[in-house]
Design a protein around this motif. Structure first.
Motif, PDB file in Angstrom:
ATOM      1  N   LYS A  39     -85.476  -1.209 -13.387  1.00 46.66           N
ATOM      2  CA  LYS A  39     -86.240  -2.459 -13.327  1.00 46.66           C
ATOM      3  C   LYS A  39     -85.667  -3.378 -12.249  1.00 46.66           C
ATOM      4  CE  LYS A  39     -87.845  -6.389 -16.037  1.00 46.66           C
ATOM      5  NZ  LYS A  39     -87.504  -7.419 -15.108  1.00 46.66           N
ATOM      6  N   ALA A  40     -84.345  -3.498 -12.218  1.00 42.13           N
ATOM      7  CA  ALA A  40     -83.705  -4.342 -11.206  1.00 42.13           C
ATOM      8  C   ALA A  40     -83.988  -3.811  -9.801  1.00 42.13           C
ATOM      9  CB  ALA A  40     -82.203  -4.416 -11.448  1.00 42.13           C
ATOM     10  N   VAL A  43     -87.581  -4.776  -8.768  1.00 45.57           N
ATOM     11  CA  VAL A  43     -87.690  -6.209  -8.482  1.00 45.57           C
ATOM     12  C   VAL A  43     -87.062  -6.534  -7.125  1.00 45.57           C
ATOM     13  CG1 VAL A  43     -86.893  -8.498  -9.209  1.00 45.57           C
ATOM     14  CG2 VAL A  43     -87.847  -6.919 -10.886  1.00 45.57           C
ATOM     15  N   ALA A  56     -82.751 -15.044  -4.436  1.00 47.51           N
ATOM     16  CA  ALA A  56     -82.318 -14.476  -5.710  1.00 47.51           C
ATOM     17  C   ALA A  56     -81.408 -15.486  -6.402  1.00 47.51           C
ATOM     18  CB  ALA A  56     -81.564 -13.172  -5.481  1.00 47.51           C
ATOM     19  N   ASN A  58     -79.379 -16.363 -10.362  1.00 47.25           N
ATOM     20  CA  ASN A  58     -78.976 -15.843 -11.658  1.00 47.25           C
ATOM     21  C   ASN A  58     -79.971 -16.332 -12.706  1.00 47.25           C
ATOM     22  OD1 ASN A  58     -77.674 -15.302 -14.145  1.00 47.25           O
ATOM     23  ND2 ASN A  58     -75.700 -15.312 -13.083  1.00 47.25           N
ATOM     24  N   ARG A  59     -80.427 -15.418 -13.542  1.00 44.50           N
ATOM     25  CA  ARG A  59     -81.454 -15.757 -14.527  1.00 44.50           C
ATOM     26  C   ARG A  59     -80.964 -16.803 -15.522  1.00 44.50           C
ATOM     27  NH1 ARG A  59     -82.852 -10.744 -15.677  1.00 44.50           N
ATOM     28  NH2 ARG A  59     -81.691 -10.600 -17.611  1.00 44.50           N
ATOM     29  N   THR A  63     -82.931 -20.335 -16.295  1.00 46.68           N
ATOM     30  CA  THR A  63     -83.497 -20.662 -17.605  1.00 46.68           C
ATOM     31  C   THR A  63     -82.582 -21.526 -18.457  1.00 46.68           C
ATOM     32  OG1 THR A  63     -82.621 -18.651 -18.618  1.00 46.68           O
ATOM     33  CG2 THR A  63     -84.830 -18.535 -17.646  1.00 46.68           C
ATOM     34  N   THR A  70     -77.647 -11.209 -18.774  1.00 46.10           N
ATOM     35  CA  THR A  70     -76.835 -12.160 -18.019  1.00 46.10           C
ATOM     36  C   THR A  70     -75.451 -12.356 -18.616  1.00 46.10           C
ATOM     37  OG1 THR A  70     -77.754 -14.014 -19.257  1.00 46.10           O
ATOM     38  CG2 THR A  70     -78.837 -13.442 -17.185  1.00 46.10           C
ATOM     39  N   GLN A 126     -80.194 -10.908 -11.990  1.00 54.79           N
ATOM     40  CA  GLN A 126     -80.756 -11.684 -10.902  1.00 54.79           C
ATOM     41  C   GLN A 126     -82.284 -11.701 -11.042  1.00 54.79           C
ATOM     42  OE1 GLN A 126     -79.004 -13.144  -8.237  1.00 54.79           O
ATOM     43  NE2 GLN A 126     -77.158 -12.619  -9.363  1.00 54.79           N
ATOM     44  N   THR A 127     -82.888 -12.776 -10.609  1.00 54.26           N
ATOM     45  CA  THR A 127     -84.341 -12.858 -10.538  1.00 54.26           C
ATOM     46  C   THR A 127     -84.730 -13.484  -9.211  1.00 54.26           C
ATOM     47  OG1 THR A 127     -86.335 -13.494 -11.739  1.00 54.26           O
ATOM     48  CG2 THR A 127     -84.574 -15.107 -11.658  1.00 54.26           C
TER      49      THR A 127
END
Length: 131
Positions: A39-40, A43, A56, A58-59, A63, A70, A126-127
């Motif tokens: 998945k990573a 993305v 990018a 950090n999720r 949030t 994380t 990461q997102t």
């Protein structure tokens, strides 16, 4: 300007490195254990195709909430990723960056490769967000 930069990026190396990320994702997806890494990879692979105008983060910073991707398990996952695949993708981005830095026009593309090399070392947690 981002659109034009992304078109040049895609032609001058982004396509190859994006495919590299997706290939790594496919190899990870072959096993059930590798699905979080797959998945990573997908993305970050999309990010590698068109990186201008995105970054990018950090999720948990985005949030404000820690989750399984994380926390401590993410750190363990990133260490495993680094050993088996991260170092190779980072080397690929560093080599592409060196070729881009040869010309003045290629410097922004080289900087994007350096950014992606850093992400290649630890992609879990990461997102990708718009700037």
């Amino acid at each position: 300007m981002r659109f034009i930069a992304n078109i040049f990026w895609f032609i001058l190396g982004g396509f190859v490195m994006g495919l590299g990320w997706w290939l790594a994702g496919l190899l990870c997806a072959v096993t059930i254990v590798g699905l979080p890494w797959a998945k990573a990879c997908f993305v970050v692979g999309q990010f590698a195709f068109v990186p201008f105008g995105k970054k990018a983060v950090n999720r948990s910073d985005l949030t404000g909430v820690k989750d399984i991707g994380t926390g401590t398990l993410a750190m363990v996952g990133n260490i495993i990723w680094f050993v088996f695949a991260g170092i190779w993708l980072a080397i690929g981005h560093l080599l592409c960056a060196m070729f881009c830095f040869v010309t003045i026009i290629g410097i922004p593309f080289g900087l994007q490769h350096l950014k992606l090399a850093g992400i290649a070392l630890a992609p879990i947690g990461q997102t990708i967000v718009d700037k």
